[in-house]
Design a protein around this motif. Structure first.
Motif, PDB file in Angstrom:
ATOM      1  N   ARG A  22       7.332 -39.121 -24.901  1.00 33.86           N
ATOM      2  CA  ARG A  22       6.173 -38.712 -25.714  1.00 33.86           C
ATOM      3  C   ARG A  22       6.566 -37.729 -26.803  1.00 33.86           C
ATOM      4  NH1 ARG A  22       0.782 -38.107 -22.005  1.00 33.86           N
ATOM      5  NH2 ARG A  22       0.534 -40.334 -21.641  1.00 33.86           N
ATOM      6  N   LEU A  23       7.485 -36.814 -26.471  1.00 32.17           N
ATOM      7  CA  LEU A  23       7.976 -35.879 -27.494  1.00 32.17           C
ATOM      8  C   LEU A  23       8.628 -36.644 -28.640  1.00 32.17           C
ATOM      9  CD1 LEU A  23       9.539 -32.990 -25.365  1.00 32.17           C
ATOM     10  CD2 LEU A  23       7.501 -32.876 -26.791  1.00 32.17           C
ATOM     11  N   VAL A  24       9.385 -37.676 -28.303  1.00 34.12           N
ATOM     12  CA  VAL A  24      10.037 -38.490 -29.331  1.00 34.12           C
ATOM     13  C   VAL A  24       9.000 -39.256 -30.134  1.00 34.12           C
ATOM     14  CG1 VAL A  24      11.599 -40.438 -29.715  1.00 34.12           C
ATOM     15  CG2 VAL A  24      12.211 -38.671 -28.077  1.00 34.12           C
ATOM     16  N   SER A  25       8.033 -39.860 -29.457  1.00 30.44           N
ATOM     17  CA  SER A  25       7.041 -40.680 -30.176  1.00 30.44           C
ATOM     18  C   SER A  25       6.108 -39.829 -31.039  1.00 30.44           C
ATOM     19  CB  SER A  25       6.223 -41.528 -29.189  1.00 30.44           C
ATOM     20  OG  SER A  25       5.400 -40.702 -28.400  1.00 30.44           O
ATOM     21  N   ASN A  26       5.879 -38.572 -30.640  1.00 31.62           N
ATOM     22  CA  ASN A  26       5.030 -37.686 -31.444  1.00 31.62           C
ATOM     23  C   ASN A  26       5.803 -37.000 -32.562  1.00 31.62           C
ATOM     24  OD1 ASN A  26       2.794 -38.284 -29.889  1.00 31.62           O
ATOM     25  ND2 ASN A  26       3.066 -36.523 -28.551  1.00 31.62           N
ATOM     26  N   GLY A  27       7.096 -37.238 -32.631  1.00 34.82           N
ATOM     27  CA  GLY A  27       7.906 -36.641 -33.689  1.00 34.82           C
ATOM     28  C   GLY A  27       8.294 -35.199 -33.427  1.00 34.82           C
ATOM     29  N   LYS A  28       8.110 -34.711 -32.197  1.00 35.67           N
ATOM     30  CA  LYS A  28       8.472 -33.337 -31.879  1.00 35.67           C
ATOM     31  C   LYS A  28       9.929 -33.208 -31.455  1.00 35.67           C
ATOM     32  CE  LYS A  28       3.830 -31.984 -30.647  1.00 35.67           C
ATOM     33  NZ  LYS A  28       2.933 -31.469 -29.626  1.00 35.67           N
ATOM     34  N   MET A  29      10.580 -34.345 -31.165  1.00 34.01           N
ATOM     35  CA  MET A  29      11.990 -34.357 -30.798  1.00 34.01           C
ATOM     36  C   MET A  29      12.621 -35.603 -31.400  1.00 34.01           C
ATOM     37  SD  MET A  29      13.729 -34.566 -27.009  1.00 34.01           S
ATOM     38  CE  MET A  29      13.574 -32.886 -26.499  1.00 34.01           C
ATOM     39  N   LEU A  30      13.808 -35.426 -31.969  1.00 28.04           N
ATOM     40  CA  LEU A  30      14.520 -36.568 -32.521  1.00 28.04           C
ATOM     41  C   LEU A  30      15.149 -37.379 -31.396  1.00 28.04           C
ATOM     42  CD1 LEU A  30      16.325 -34.928 -35.566  1.00 28.04           C
ATOM     43  CD2 LEU A  30      14.288 -36.368 -35.589  1.00 28.04           C
ATOM     44  N   LEU A  31      15.225 -38.681 -31.603  1.00 30.29           N
ATOM     45  CA  LEU A  31      15.761 -39.567 -30.579  1.00 30.29           C
ATOM     46  C   LEU A  31      17.201 -39.214 -30.221  1.00 30.29           C
ATOM     47  CD1 LEU A  31      15.299 -42.023 -28.785  1.00 30.29           C
ATOM     48  CD2 LEU A  31      16.137 -43.440 -30.662  1.00 30.29           C
ATOM     49  N   LYS A  32      17.989 -38.831 -31.224  1.00 30.35           N
ATOM     50  CA  LYS A  32      19.402 -38.542 -30.937  1.00 30.35           C
ATOM     51  C   LYS A  32      19.562 -37.324 -30.030  1.00 30.35           C
ATOM     52  CE  LYS A  32      20.400 -35.956 -35.172  1.00 30.35           C
ATOM     53  NZ  LYS A  32      21.279 -35.907 -36.327  1.00 30.35           N
ATOM     54  N   TYR A  33      18.609 -36.395 -30.044  1.00 32.28           N
ATOM     55  CA  TYR A  33      18.682 -35.238 -29.159  1.00 32.28           C
ATOM     56  C   TYR A  33      18.070 -35.523 -27.800  1.00 32.28           C
ATOM     57  CZ  TYR A  33      19.839 -32.825 -33.441  1.00 32.28           C
ATOM     58  OH  TYR A  33      20.436 -32.452 -34.608  1.00 32.28           O
ATOM     59  N   SER A  34      17.310 -36.587 -27.694  1.00 23.73           N
ATOM     60  CA  SER A  34      16.658 -36.903 -26.422  1.00 23.73           C
ATOM     61  C   SER A  34      17.459 -37.881 -25.574  1.00 23.73           C
ATOM     62  CB  SER A  34      15.271 -37.476 -26.686  1.00 23.73           C
ATOM     63  OG  SER A  34      15.381 -38.750 -27.295  1.00 23.73           O
ATOM     64  N   LEU A  35      18.485 -38.490 -26.144  1.00 20.62           N
ATOM     65  CA  LEU A  35      19.215 -39.526 -25.409  1.00 20.62           C
ATOM     66  C   LEU A  35      19.852 -39.007 -24.123  1.00 20.62           C
ATOM     67  CD1 LEU A  35      20.824 -41.578 -28.303  1.00 20.62           C
ATOM     68  CD2 LEU A  35      18.867 -42.172 -26.884  1.00 20.62           C
ATOM     69  N   LEU A  36      20.423 -37.813 -24.151  1.00 20.14           N
ATOM     70  CA  LEU A  36      21.028 -37.279 -22.943  1.00 20.14           C
ATOM     71  C   LEU A  36      19.978 -36.949 -21.879  1.00 20.14           C
ATOM     72  CD1 LEU A  36      23.893 -35.060 -24.367  1.00 20.14           C
ATOM     73  CD2 LEU A  36      24.119 -37.150 -23.043  1.00 20.14           C
ATOM     74  N   TRP A  37      18.796 -36.477 -22.316  1.00 20.57           N
ATOM     75  CA  TRP A  37      17.717 -36.218 -21.366  1.00 20.57           C
ATOM     76  C   TRP A  37      17.220 -37.524 -20.753  1.00 20.57           C
ATOM     77  CZ3 TRP A  37      17.306 -31.580 -19.607  1.00 20.57           C
ATOM     78  CH2 TRP A  37      17.601 -30.486 -20.409  1.00 20.57           C
TER      79      TRP A  37
END
Length: 117
Positions: A22-37
């Motif tokens: 949801r953070l990625v889809s709302n634009g609050k987190m970039l996908l490249k920073y969320s991949l490890l999570w």
């Protein structure tokens, strides 16, 4: 592992995965920073659904207790996340420094032009 504990862990990591997505889809987190999570959540869910994987891997590597293998895996993954965020912060600090220098040069140029007029 206790069934209630496994269900609780699956709900926690599933909820955390949904939160990151949801953070990625709302634009609050970039996908490249969320991949490890996302990778961490998926690995935890797979290990929770198939605990035999943990036992097999820990025995193959030579761990006496599978919990030690899990702690090592968690530490390595969190170190990777920390390193990736440190690299990103360093890159942003350099970009901010360069932008500050460019703004200072532009302000100096504007000041020279206003003095000539």
């Amino acid at each position: 592992m206790n069934l209630i504990l496994r269900i609780g862990a699956a709900l926690f990591f599933g909820g955390f995965l949904v939160y990151v997505l949801r953070l990625v889809s709302n634009g609050k987190m970039l996908l490249k920073y969320s991949l490890l999570w996302i990778l961490m959540c998926m690995a935890a869910l797979i290990c929770d659904l198939c605990p035999q994987i943990i036992y097999s891997c820990s025995t193959a590597i030579g761990f006496v207790n599978p919990a030690n293998f899990l702690f090592l895996g968690a530490i390595v993954l969190l170190l990777a996340i920390s390193l990736s965020l440190s690299v990103a912060v360093s890159r942003h600090v350099l970009a901010i420094k360069n932008l500050t220098h460019r703004i200072a040069l532009l302000e100096k140029e504007l000041e020279k032009r206003s003095d000539h007029e």
